[in-house]
Design a protein around this motif. Structure first.
Motif, mmCIF file in Angstrom:
data_model
loop_
_atom_site.group_PDB
_atom_site.id
_atom_site.type_symbol
_atom_site.label_atom_id
_atom_site.label_comp_id
_atom_site.label_asym_id
_atom_site.label_seq_id
_atom_site.Cartn_x
_atom_site.Cartn_y
_atom_site.Cartn_z
ATOM 1 N N THR A 166 0.843 -1.190 0.000
ATOM 2 C CA THR A 166 0.000 0.000 0.000
ATOM 3 C C THR A 166 0.879 1.240 0.000
ATOM 4 O O THR A 166 2.102 1.176 0.151
ATOM 5 C CB THR A 166 -0.903 0.021 1.230
ATOM 6 O OG1 THR A 166 -0.077 0.151 2.406
ATOM 7 C CG2 THR A 166 -1.723 -1.260 1.331
ATOM 8 N N ILE A 167 0.230 2.385 -0.135
ATOM 9 C CA ILE A 167 0.963 3.646 -0.160
ATOM 10 C C ILE A 167 1.704 3.886 1.154
ATOM 11 O O ILE A 167 2.751 4.541 1.192
ATOM 12 C CB ILE A 167 -0.005 4.807 -0.487
ATOM 13 C CG1 ILE A 167 0.762 6.078 -0.838
ATOM 14 C CG2 ILE A 167 -0.993 5.038 0.647
ATOM 15 C CD1 ILE A 167 -0.130 7.188 -1.379
ATOM 16 N N GLU A 168 1.183 3.294 2.257
ATOM 17 C CA GLU A 168 1.852 3.424 3.561
ATOM 18 C C GLU A 168 2.927 2.365 3.763
ATOM 19 O O GLU A 168 3.634 2.395 4.774
ATOM 20 C CB GLU A 168 0.835 3.316 4.691
ATOM 21 C CG GLU A 168 -0.233 4.395 4.696
ATOM 22 C CD GLU A 168 -1.410 4.047 3.793
ATOM 23 O OE1 GLU A 168 -2.278 4.907 3.596
ATOM 24 O OE2 GLU A 168 -1.447 2.898 3.273
ATOM 25 N N GLY A 169 3.031 1.409 2.839
ATOM 26 C CA GLY A 169 4.037 0.356 2.956
ATOM 27 C C GLY A 169 3.511 -0.948 3.525
ATOM 28 O O GLY A 169 4.257 -1.911 3.676
ATOM 29 N N GLY A 170 2.221 -1.001 3.864
ATOM 30 C CA GLY A 170 1.639 -2.224 4.395
ATOM 31 C C GLY A 170 1.221 -3.177 3.295
ATOM 32 O O GLY A 170 1.314 -2.885 2.095
ATOM 33 N N VAL A 171 0.743 -4.372 3.689
ATOM 34 C CA VAL A 171 0.275 -5.353 2.720
ATOM 35 C C VAL A 171 -1.146 -4.982 2.291
ATOM 36 O O VAL A 171 -1.862 -4.264 2.994
ATOM 37 C CB VAL A 171 0.320 -6.780 3.307
ATOM 38 C CG1 VAL A 171 1.755 -7.159 3.641
ATOM 39 C CG2 VAL A 171 -0.568 -6.903 4.533
ATOM 40 N N LEU A 172 -1.563 -5.487 1.150
ATOM 41 C CA LEU A 172 -2.837 -5.070 0.573
ATOM 42 C C LEU A 172 -4.038 -5.512 1.398
ATOM 43 O O LEU A 172 -4.988 -4.762 1.571
ATOM 44 C CB LEU A 172 -2.973 -5.596 -0.853
ATOM 45 C CG LEU A 172 -1.948 -5.109 -1.880
ATOM 46 C CD1 LEU A 172 -2.355 -5.566 -3.268
ATOM 47 C CD2 LEU A 172 -1.808 -3.597 -1.849
ATOM 48 N N CYS A 173 -4.026 -6.749 1.867
ATOM 49 C CA CYS A 173 -5.172 -7.266 2.602
ATOM 50 C C CYS A 173 -4.661 -8.124 3.753
ATOM 51 O O CYS A 173 -4.516 -9.345 3.609
ATOM 52 C CB CYS A 173 -6.073 -8.080 1.668
ATOM 53 S SG CYS A 173 -7.617 -8.646 2.419
ATOM 54 N N PRO A 174 -4.395 -7.527 4.902
ATOM 55 C CA PRO A 174 -3.789 -8.279 6.003
ATOM 56 C C PRO A 174 -4.672 -9.385 6.564
ATOM 57 O O PRO A 174 -4.163 -10.315 7.196
ATOM 58 C CB PRO A 174 -3.511 -7.196 7.053
ATOM 59 C CG PRO A 174 -4.433 -6.075 6.716
ATOM 60 C CD PRO A 174 -4.578 -6.105 5.233
ATOM 61 N N ASP A 175 -5.991 -9.308 6.341
ATOM 62 C CA ASP A 175 -6.884 -10.334 6.883
ATOM 63 C C ASP A 175 -7.530 -11.168 5.774
ATOM 64 O O ASP A 175 -8.638 -11.675 5.931
ATOM 65 C CB ASP A 175 -7.968 -9.703 7.757
ATOM 66 C CG ASP A 175 -8.795 -8.668 7.015
ATOM 67 O OD1 ASP A 175 -8.388 -8.270 5.901
ATOM 68 O OD2 ASP A 175 -9.838 -8.261 7.550
#
Length: 597
Positions: free
Chosen positions: A377-386
């Motif tokens: 993501t734009i924040e650096g996280g994964v697209l769908c953590p759940d």
């Protein structure tokens, strides 16, 4: 001539049968099912009730009527799958409006009877004398009439006699018929939209030359089709060497490429791309456990069938990216070839989108490819953590690359799955795994056709024609029920705004579209050697008993795309429909008299 169509449903109270179907009423009174016998109007699911994925709805007893302004309305009953009543809503009717029976707007559930009364049948008509819509409904014991000036609410409840019986549906499993008379123009539009498009002829070819002058016959001819659409096709002419004055006929043969089905066996989710003058092909490797990414290259599309298959990535022995390498799609992003794919860790319920960028010069060489990067993501996280992400595709409008992918929440401990929805975002052209905008949902499995067995929309792929951007996607379970839906947007619109995207509402490619090919879906688009659009997809051959042959029998198919008179892509174009068997092209060549001195 009587221009009449029949609206009806099919006998079973299941997702696919419980939609409004249309059939043309022929002059002899027989019925010709339209849209290959599949539904064209479905009730939308309710996402705010029931399980995480919402509740699928079906419609029964459709009744088509004229609105005050001459357009169309459809009133029907809404039910849960299986025909069950909706508690607290059993007294409601579902209303749609349509300008032309080609597009529909769901106006919503409107109470028609007292609370607690289960409406069992319904009809509606505009009463010009009273200035009201008269709704006739039944509770199963008798009929009543309520009225409304604008279809937003109904008042009154007068007992009335039984209306005329519904029309008899002279089809094997058709029920709840309703006849509607159309103008000739309306009738022809309906038939153009919902009938197969077939080649009917060719625009005239005429050449004129003076004695001794070289006759220049065109390199292309324009074929004509049953819906009024045209298609330029390359042609090869017979040698012509006449020099004497006169009018002559020259035969020509359309040049095209056709491909048998299967084109490649046990290869699903196929993509064909032309890159640096060559064609490349990638697909999910169903024949070898889905643990490798393989690529083929050839100077021609047909040559891909026999080309050597090269492995450019292999799943890790265990842990991260150790299984389920799905739907590899090669795309050019900012001048570089990239492969978008999903990888499991190792199970299917752990797959996530990744991107692999080519740093070398040879797409067939594994050493040319960089290490895959997981999409962020734009924040650096994964697209769908759940949940899971998969089937990522990419296209560029202007200078902006966009990705669209399928995303699904997975609550494994509760054994509860959400819908597989389609999301869009822009990405960094230098790092195409890095989103540069927030993900936005542009499509959810909302209808019976993409909620059969499982609530899934997946496999998106874009094709552009002028200012029109189309996004196809696959719906339903990966079975004989798999099919293709369609989204449309304008390239000048804000593609990150869900309001810019319009869904057609019914599938454009199903098992009924082309005989002998079951569950067609997860398609992609490419250009053939002549510059015409083609579609690559997977489908199944029927088992000996006619049933679903199973997951490992998904095979790649190729066929031309036909752009119909409305500018919509037709994915069911067979060789026989594209060019009528035995059709001959004749050019007229006139050699003029030499001028007198």
């Amino acid at each position: 001539m009587n221009y009449t169509v029949m609206a009806y449903t099919r006998r079973e109270n299941r997702e696919l049968e419980s939609a409004m179907h249309l059939a043309a009423v022929l002059e002899n009174g027989s019925l010709q099912p339209l849209q290959n016998g599949t539904g064209i109007l479905f009730a939308k699911a309710e996402f705010n009730e029931g399980p995480l994925c919402g509740t699928t709805k079906i419609l029964r007893k459709p009744w088509v009527f004229r609105l005050k302004d001459g357009a169309f309305g459809v009133v029907c009953l809404r039910r849960n799958v299986g025909g069950g009543l909706e508690p607290g809503k059993e007294n409601c009717v579902l209303i749609f409006t349509s300008p032309d029976l080609l597009s529909f707007r769901e106006e919503g559930l409107i109470p028609a009877a007292p609370e607690g009364t289960a409406v069992a049948d319904v009809r509606c008509q505009w009463d010009g004398k009273a200035g009201l819509y008269q709704l006739t409904w039944s509770d199963g014991t008798g009929y009543y009439t309520s009225s409304s000036p604008d279809l937003t609410s109904f008042t009154g409840m007068e007992k009335t006699g039984s209306p005329e019986p519904r029309a008899l549906v002279k089809l094997s499993d058709g029920v709840d018929g309703c006849l509607i008379s159309l103008t000739q123009e309306e009738y022809e539009k309906v038939l153009r939209r919902y009938s197969p498009v077939v080649q009917t002829g060719c625009l005239p070819v005429y050449c004129k030359a003076a004695p001794g002058e070289r006759v220049s016959l065109p390199e292309q001819v324009t074929l004509t089709y049953s819906d009024g659409s045209l298609k330029p096709m390359p042609v090869k002419w017979e040698p012509f060497s006449r020099t004497l004055p006169g009018v002559y006929s020259v035969a020509g043969a359309v040049q095209r490429e056709t491909w048998p089905f299967p084109f490649l066996e046990e290869r699903a989710d196929p993509t064909v791309i032309r890159y640096r003058g060559r064609y490349y092909y990638m697909a999910t490797d169903d024949g070898n456990g889905q643990t490798t990414l393989k690529i083929r290259g050839s100077d021609t599309i047909s040559g891909l069938a026999e080309a050597e298959e090269r492995v450019i990535f292999t799943a890790n022995p265990e842990g991260y990216m150790s299984g389920c390498l799905w739907a590899p799609e090669p795309h050019v992003v900012n001048g570089r070839l990239c492969v978008f794919f999903a990888a499991g860790n190792p199970h299917w319920y752990t797959v996530q989108c990744h991107v692999m960028v080519m740093a070398g010069d040879d797409p067939l060489d594994a050493a040319s490819w960089q290490t895959p990067q997981r999409c962020r993501t734009i924040e650096g996280g994964v697209l769908c953590p759940d949940g899971i992400t998969l089937d990522m595709t990419c296209f560029t409008v202007g200078q902006v690359p966009y990705v669209v992918w399928a995303q699904r929440v997975m609550r494994l401990e509760e054994q509860e799955f959400g819908n597989s929805d389609l999301y869009i975002a822009s990405v960094d052209p230098e790092k195409p795994w890095q989103l540069t905008s927030a993900p936005v949902c542009i499509c959810r499995p909302s209808y019976g056709w993409d909620r059969v067995d499982t609530t899934v929309d997946e496999g998106p792929f874009a094709v552009r024609r002028g200012d029109d951007l189309f996004l196809t996607f696959a719906g339903s379970s990966v079975s004989v029920l798999y099919c293709v839906g369609l989204l449309h947007a304008k390239t000048g619109s804000n593609l990150l705004d869900p309001e810019s995207w319009e869904e057609l509402g019914y599938p454009i490619l199903t098992s009924e579209s082309v005989p002998g090919q079951l569950g067609p879906g997860h398609n992609s688009f490419a250009k053939d050697e002549f510059g015409n659009d083609i579609v690559a997809y997977h489908a199944k051959l029927p088992a000996a008993d006619g049933h679903d042959p199973g997951m490992t029998n998904r095979h790649t198919g190729l066929r031309p795309v036909h752009w119909d008179a409305e500018g919509l892509p037709r994915l069911d174009m067979t060789p026989e429909r594209e060019l009528s068997p035995g059709f001959q092209i004749q050019a007229v060549v006139e050699i003029t008299e030499a001028p007198k001195e």
